[in-house]
Scaffold this active site. Sequence first.
Site, PDB file in Angstrom:
ATOM      1  N   HIS A 125      23.707   5.690 -44.705  1.00  0.00           N
ATOM      2  CA  HIS A 125      24.972   6.053 -45.807  1.00  0.00           C
ATOM      3  C   HIS A 125      25.797   5.048 -46.177  1.00  0.00           C
ATOM      4  O   HIS A 125      26.708   4.958 -47.221  1.00  0.00           O
ATOM      5  CB  HIS A 125      25.471   7.295 -45.615  1.00  0.00           C
ATOM      6  CG  HIS A 125      24.885   8.614 -45.595  1.00  0.00           C
ATOM      7  ND1 HIS A 125      24.168   9.227 -46.479  1.00  0.00           N
ATOM      8  CD2 HIS A 125      24.911   9.476 -44.136  1.00  0.00           C
ATOM      9  CE1 HIS A 125      23.585  10.168 -45.859  1.00  0.00           C
ATOM     10  NE2 HIS A 125      23.881  10.355 -44.704  1.00  0.00           N
ATOM     11  N   ASP A 161      15.055  10.632 -43.181  1.00  0.00           N
ATOM     12  CA  ASP A 161      16.215  11.528 -42.630  1.00  0.00           C
ATOM     13  C   ASP A 161      16.406  12.534 -43.509  1.00  0.00           C
ATOM     14  O   ASP A 161      16.099  12.441 -44.795  1.00  0.00           O
ATOM     15  CB  ASP A 161      17.409  10.604 -42.782  1.00  0.00           C
ATOM     16  CG  ASP A 161      18.615  11.104 -41.959  1.00  0.00           C
ATOM     17  OD1 ASP A 161      19.107  10.596 -40.738  1.00  0.00           O
ATOM     18  OD2 ASP A 161      19.269  11.894 -42.650  1.00  0.00           O
ATOM     19  N   HIS A 163      18.989  13.613 -44.922  1.00  0.00           N
ATOM     20  CA  HIS A 163      19.969  13.045 -45.830  1.00  0.00           C
ATOM     21  C   HIS A 163      19.308  12.275 -46.673  1.00  0.00           C
ATOM     22  O   HIS A 163      18.802  11.323 -46.252  1.00  0.00           O
ATOM     23  CB  HIS A 163      21.482  13.073 -45.028  1.00  0.00           C
ATOM     24  CG  HIS A 163      21.867  13.870 -44.220  1.00  0.00           C
ATOM     25  ND1 HIS A 163      21.639  13.864 -42.942  1.00  0.00           N
ATOM     26  CD2 HIS A 163      22.734  14.971 -44.799  1.00  0.00           C
ATOM     27  CE1 HIS A 163      22.465  14.983 -42.298  1.00  0.00           C
ATOM     28  NE2 HIS A 163      22.921  15.706 -43.224  1.00  0.00           N
ATOM     29  N   ASP A 248      16.775  14.617 -38.376  1.00  0.00           N
ATOM     30  CA  ASP A 248      17.277  15.793 -38.687  1.00  0.00           C
ATOM     31  C   ASP A 248      16.709  16.794 -39.615  1.00  0.00           C
ATOM     32  O   ASP A 248      17.410  17.797 -40.221  1.00  0.00           O
ATOM     33  CB  ASP A 248      18.805  15.482 -39.079  1.00  0.00           C
ATOM     34  CG  ASP A 248      18.705  14.087 -40.029  1.00  0.00           C
ATOM     35  OD1 ASP A 248      17.888  14.003 -40.384  1.00  0.00           O
ATOM     36  OD2 ASP A 248      19.827  13.900 -40.243  1.00  0.00           O
TER      37      ASP A 248
END
Length: 342
Positions: A125, A161, A163, A248
Site C-alpha cells: 500500500h 494479498d 487487498h 489474508d
Amino acid sequence: MNVLALVDDPIFAAHEAPAGHPERPERLDAARAGLARAHLALPLRQLAGRDATDEELGRVHTAGYVERLGRAAGSSGYFDADTFYAEGSVEAARRAAGGSLALVDSLLRGEAGYGLALVRPPGHHARPDCAMGFCLVNNAAVAAAHARANGAERVVVIDWDVHHGNGTQEIFFADPSVLYVSLHQYPFYPGTGAADEVGTGEGAGFNVNVPLSHGADESVYLTAFDRILCPILQEFDPDLTLISAGFDAHRRDPLGAMSLSDEAYGHMLGRIAGALPRGALGRLAILLEGGYDLRALSDSLAATLSALEDTHDPVSPGEVGARHAAELERVATQQKQFWRLG
Ligand SMILES: [Zn+2]
C-alpha cells in the site's frame, strides 16, 4: 543445485505494534513456523541482511518521503489512521526493503532459484510519497525497480494479498517493463483495483486487476489463473517474478472475506510456476505482505513453499458461481485488448 534463499532478521520485530493491532510481530513467528513445517524440495540458505539506501528507495519513493521517513526514525506515532510507527520501525522498513534487494541480487546472480522474504512492515500500500495501510516502504516495488536497474528487462509482481496493492499499481502504472497483477477483494480497502485500471501511456495493458466480490474460493482464483493470468504471464515472458504474498484471502482471516484454504495457496504457486518460462522459473521470490490469522498465515505459507518444485499435475478448479464468473468475464474483456486470451 537449486536453493531457496531466505531473508529474515530479528529487527523486523522492532516494528512494534500498538495493542490490538493485527499487523503485529507475532506474525513472523507464525511464518517461521510455517517455513519449518513446509515440505521443502530444496535446501535453504539465509542471506545476510542489509539496509536499502536512500537511492534505492528513491527509485520508487519521492525524495520528500524518504526524508520524512528518516526524520521518523527513533520516534513513534502514526503516518495515517492505521499506519503506526514505533522507534524501530524505520530501521525495520529499511532492512525489509534491503532484504528484498539482497534476494533479487541472489536470484539475478543465479545463486538461488527461489527466494523468501519474511519481512515486516509489509509494503504494497505504500505510495510514492506516503506510507499507507500498515505499509512504510513498498518492498516489492523497490525490489522490482532494483531488478530493472540490474539487468532484468521484464519483471512481474503478482499480488494475491486480499487487498489491492494500490501503491505498487501507482508506482508502475505507466511502466511497460513491470507487469502488476493483483487478485483482491473488491470493493474493499483501499478502494482501488477496478478491472478497467489497466495502466496508462506505454504502460497500458501492463496492469491487470482481478477484482472479486466476497466469498471467492480456490475455484475462482484458479480459474482466474487458467483463463487470464497464466496466458498473460506466458506472453509477457518475465525475467523475474515477485509474489506479493499476503495470506489474508484465507477463510480464517479476520480482515478479509474470501474463502481460500491453506492448500489453495500451494495450488496458486503451482499455476504461476507452470506458466513461467524455464529461465524465469529459476528466479521467483515470495515477499510477505498481509495475513492476520496466525494459523492461516503459518499453514498457507507452508503450503506455498511445499509447492515449490512440486511436480504433481495441477489440480483442476471446481465450478465457479455465476457472480464470480461474471466478474472474471469483465476482467477478460478488459485484458483482451492487450493480450492473447482464449
Ligand atoms: Zn492485505
